[in-house]
Motif scaffolding. Structure first.
Motif, PDB file in Angstrom:
ATOM      1  N   ILE A 228      -9.018  -3.480  49.850  1.00 26.67           N
ATOM      2  CA  ILE A 228     -10.430  -3.385  50.222  1.00 26.67           C
ATOM      3  C   ILE A 228     -10.677  -2.146  51.074  1.00 26.67           C
ATOM      4  N   ASN A 229     -11.718  -1.384  50.735  1.00 31.49           N
ATOM      5  CA  ASN A 229     -12.183  -0.309  51.609  1.00 31.49           C
ATOM      6  C   ASN A 229     -13.061  -0.987  52.661  1.00 31.49           C
ATOM      7  N   GLU A 230     -12.499  -1.231  53.832  1.00 28.66           N
ATOM      8  CA  GLU A 230     -13.162  -2.079  54.818  1.00 28.66           C
ATOM      9  C   GLU A 230     -14.448  -1.476  55.374  1.00 28.66           C
ATOM     10  N   ALA A 231     -14.472  -0.168  55.537  1.00 32.42           N
ATOM     11  CA  ALA A 231     -15.688   0.480  56.035  1.00 32.42           C
ATOM     12  C   ALA A 231     -16.824   0.309  55.030  1.00 32.42           C
ATOM     13  N   GLU A 232     -16.502   0.496  53.737  1.00 35.59           N
ATOM     14  CA  GLU A 232     -17.524   0.349  52.701  1.00 35.59           C
ATOM     15  C   GLU A 232     -17.909  -1.114  52.493  1.00 35.59           C
ATOM     16  N   LEU A 233     -16.982  -2.019  52.755  1.00 33.65           N
ATOM     17  CA  LEU A 233     -17.313  -3.445  52.692  1.00 33.65           C
ATOM     18  C   LEU A 233     -18.421  -3.766  53.698  1.00 33.65           C
ATOM     19  N   ALA A 234     -18.266  -3.247  54.913  1.00 31.62           N
ATOM     20  CA  ALA A 234     -19.293  -3.466  55.940  1.00 31.62           C
ATOM     21  C   ALA A 234     -20.629  -2.869  55.508  1.00 31.62           C
ATOM     22  N   GLU A 235     -20.578  -1.701  54.888  1.00 31.41           N
ATOM     23  CA  GLU A 235     -21.817  -1.045  54.447  1.00 31.41           C
ATOM     24  C   GLU A 235     -22.549  -1.884  53.408  1.00 31.41           C
ATOM     25  N   ILE A 236     -21.819  -2.374  52.411  1.00 36.62           N
ATOM     26  CA  ILE A 236     -22.487  -3.112  51.337  1.00 36.62           C
ATOM     27  C   ILE A 236     -22.960  -4.479  51.809  1.00 36.62           C
ATOM     28  N   LEU A 237     -22.241  -5.095  52.730  1.00 35.02           N
ATOM     29  CA  LEU A 237     -22.710  -6.366  53.286  1.00 35.02           C
ATOM     30  C   LEU A 237     -24.000  -6.167  54.079  1.00 35.02           C
ATOM     31  N   GLN A 238     -24.132  -4.991  54.708  1.00 32.35           N
ATOM     32  CA  GLN A 238     -25.364  -4.663  55.438  1.00 32.35           C
ATOM     33  C   GLN A 238     -26.514  -4.447  54.465  1.00 32.35           C
ATOM     34  N   GLU A 239     -26.240  -3.744  53.384  1.00 34.89           N
ATOM     35  CA  GLU A 239     -27.280  -3.445  52.400  1.00 34.89           C
ATOM     36  C   GLU A 239     -27.644  -4.640  51.534  1.00 34.89           C
ATOM     37  N   ARG A 240     -26.659  -5.533  51.326  1.00 36.36           N
ATOM     38  CA  ARG A 240     -26.853  -6.688  50.434  1.00 36.36           C
ATOM     39  C   ARG A 240     -26.685  -7.984  51.232  1.00 36.36           C
ATOM     40  N   PRO A 241     -27.735  -8.449  51.905  1.00 37.22           N
ATOM     41  CA  PRO A 241     -27.624  -9.676  52.718  1.00 37.22           C
ATOM     42  C   PRO A 241     -27.393 -10.945  51.900  1.00 37.22           C
ATOM     43  N   ASP A 242     -27.380 -10.812  50.585  1.00 43.92           N
ATOM     44  CA  ASP A 242     -27.137 -11.974  49.719  1.00 43.92           C
ATOM     45  C   ASP A 242     -25.657 -12.182  49.429  1.00 43.92           C
ATOM     46  N   LEU A 243     -24.809 -11.202  49.732  1.00 42.85           N
ATOM     47  CA  LEU A 243     -23.383 -11.280  49.378  1.00 42.85           C
ATOM     48  C   LEU A 243     -22.542 -11.924  50.474  1.00 42.85           C
ATOM     49  N   LYS A 244     -21.415 -12.506  50.063  1.00 41.50           N
ATOM     50  CA  LYS A 244     -20.470 -13.109  51.008  1.00 41.50           C
ATOM     51  C   LYS A 244     -19.057 -12.616  50.693  1.00 41.50           C
ATOM     52  N   TYR A 245     -18.244 -12.507  51.754  1.00 43.95           N
ATOM     53  CA  TYR A 245     -16.842 -12.105  51.589  1.00 43.95           C
ATOM     54  C   TYR A 245     -15.953 -13.087  52.331  1.00 43.95           C
ATOM     55  N   PHE A 246     -15.119 -13.813  51.590  1.00 47.47           N
ATOM     56  CA  PHE A 246     -14.200 -14.781  52.166  1.00 47.47           C
ATOM     57  C   PHE A 246     -12.774 -14.337  51.837  1.00 47.47           C
ATOM     58  N   ALA A 247     -11.887 -14.338  52.840  1.00 45.39           N
ATOM     59  CA  ALA A 247     -10.547 -13.799  52.610  1.00 45.39           C
ATOM     60  C   ALA A 247      -9.461 -14.553  53.357  1.00 45.39           C
ATOM     61  N   ASP A 248      -8.300 -14.588  52.737  1.00 46.17           N
ATOM     62  CA  ASP A 248      -7.098 -15.138  53.356  1.00 46.17           C
ATOM     63  C   ASP A 248      -6.248 -14.012  53.939  1.00 46.17           C
ATOM     64  N   VAL A 249      -6.770 -12.800  53.854  1.00 44.11           N
ATOM     65  CA  VAL A 249      -6.089 -11.621  54.391  1.00 44.11           C
ATOM     66  C   VAL A 249      -7.077 -10.937  55.336  1.00 44.11           C
ATOM     67  N   LYS A 250      -6.938 -11.225  56.591  1.00 34.67           N
ATOM     68  CA  LYS A 250      -7.883 -10.807  57.625  1.00 34.67           C
ATOM     69  C   LYS A 250      -7.968  -9.283  57.725  1.00 34.67           C
ATOM     70  N   PRO A 251      -9.165  -8.717  57.544  1.00 34.41           N
ATOM     71  CA  PRO A 251      -9.295  -7.246  57.637  1.00 34.41           C
ATOM     72  C   PRO A 251      -9.173  -6.759  59.074  1.00 34.41           C
ATOM     73  N   LYS A 252      -8.891  -5.470  59.210  1.00 34.18           N
ATOM     74  CA  LYS A 252      -8.764  -4.899  60.555  1.00 34.18           C
ATOM     75  C   LYS A 252     -10.072  -4.986  61.323  1.00 34.18           C
ATOM     76  N   ASN A 253     -11.203  -4.903  60.602  1.00 34.86           N
ATOM     77  CA  ASN A 253     -12.512  -4.954  61.254  1.00 34.86           C
ATOM     78  C   ASN A 253     -13.122  -6.354  61.192  1.00 34.86           C
ATOM     79  N   ALA A 254     -12.258  -7.384  61.208  1.00 38.18           N
ATOM     80  CA  ALA A 254     -12.719  -8.766  61.080  1.00 38.18           C
ATOM     81  C   ALA A 254     -13.705  -9.162  62.174  1.00 38.18           C
ATOM     82  N   ASP A 255     -13.416  -8.800  63.407  1.00 34.43           N
ATOM     83  CA  ASP A 255     -14.296  -9.179  64.517  1.00 34.43           C
ATOM     84  C   ASP A 255     -15.675  -8.549  64.358  1.00 34.43           C
TER      85      ASP A 255
END
Length: 305
Positions: A228-255
């Motif tokens: 996962i590109n974690e920085a871009e994940l944050a960007e798309i979650l900001q742009e798309r409030p309808d999306l969800k991301y659930f993971a068993d592999v905690k990202p560095k920017n989890a907090d």
């Protein structure tokens, strides 16, 4: 031969007992190192070992250098990116994994996460049912095949993509074949990631791909956080409030993600996909049997280096 079971995150007591029975029953010595606190402690324990069983423990060049007798290392699980294959090969050590032993446990977690996300973390608000929804599987290995079977039991429509898996295998499992990643993402209400972390896949899932998901989609990752590109994940979650991301592999920017997006993201405290009594036992015993077989007649069916 001395077989060392070295796990910072221990196997269950029953698993260790069964592994010891397999190893000692074949005439080998079984040694145990659990909950160690430093790489040096692990290296010291490996100094006179002929074989090593690990879970997510790091077996790097320094370890192989400190363990001159080491002939085989078995990762009790499918992924083996915690083992330096090049260093192992240079040291003359065989590396194996135990594919399929944890598959059902991880698959059940995927379905559990899909339901948790669909029901808004059971926060009392109206969610949706996964029955009749479209599930996309990125890769179609053992875990994905178990996920597909469970999902079909829920009445989900399943599609997958995997350049290394024959389309006949997907067809035999009742799974449709996506022509491209773009198609898979754009037609999946739930998308489950099952690719390994390789030079080609690290950071490969980012804003462009995730942004193709349909409205209200759920992205689930029980594979590796590195894909996962974690920085871009944050960007798309900001742009798309309808999306969800659930993971068993905690990202560095989890907090940061949790603070910004609340229940739209969920991360297990530690990797728990294989944390069931059954998977724990299956993978551990498989590892022990593979070592015994290797010492008996050189069998290395699951060799990865």
């Amino acid at each position: 031969m001395k077989v060392l079971i070295a796990t910072e995150k221990p196997f269950s007591k029953k698993a260790v007992e069964c592994m010891r029975e397999v190893i000692e029953g074949a005439g080998h010595e079984c040694s145990l190192l659990e909950k160690y606190t430093s790489p040096e402690e692990l290296r010291q324990a490996c100094a006179d070992a002929d074989a090593l069983i690990v879970r997510s423990d790091i077996a790097d060049a320094a370890l192989f250098s400190a363990a001159p007798n080491l002939k085989i290392v078995v990762r009790a699980g499918a992924g083996y990116d915690n083992i330096d294959l090049e260093a192992a090969t240079k040291a003359g050590a065989v590396v194996e994994n135990t594919p399929g032993q944890n598959s059902n446990a991880v698959a059940e977690l995927v379905i559990g996460m899909a339901i948790l996300a669909a029901r808004n973390n059971y926060d009392g608000t109206t969610g949706f049912e996964i029955t009749g929804k479209r599930l996309g599987l990125q890769a179609f290995g053992q875990v994905s095949r178990h996920v597909a079977a469970l999902a079909k039991g829920f009445g989900m429509e399943v599609k997958a993509i995997d350049p290394y898996c024959p389309v006949e295998v997907m067809a035999d499992n009742g799974v449709g074949v996506a022509e491209s990643l773009s198609e898979l993402y754009s037609t999946s209400d739930v998308l489950s990631i099952h690719i390994p972390a390789t030079p080609e896949t690290v950071g490969s899932i980012g804003k462009e791909l995730i942004g193709k998901l349909p409205k209200g989609a759920i992205l689930i990752n029980t594979a590796r956080k590195e894909v996962i590109n974690e920085a871009e994940l944050a960007e798309i979650l900001q742009e798309r409030p309808d999306l969800k991301y659930f993971a068993d592999v905690k990202p560095k920017n989890a907090d940061e993600l949790k603070e910004r997006f609340g229940n739209r993201v969920f991360f297990t405290p530690k990797k728990t996909g294989a944390q069931t009594a059954e998977a724990n036992l299956n993978a551990g015993v498989a590892a022990a049997r593979q070592i015994v077989a290797y010492f008996a007649d050189g069998t290395d069916r699951f060799r990865v280096n």
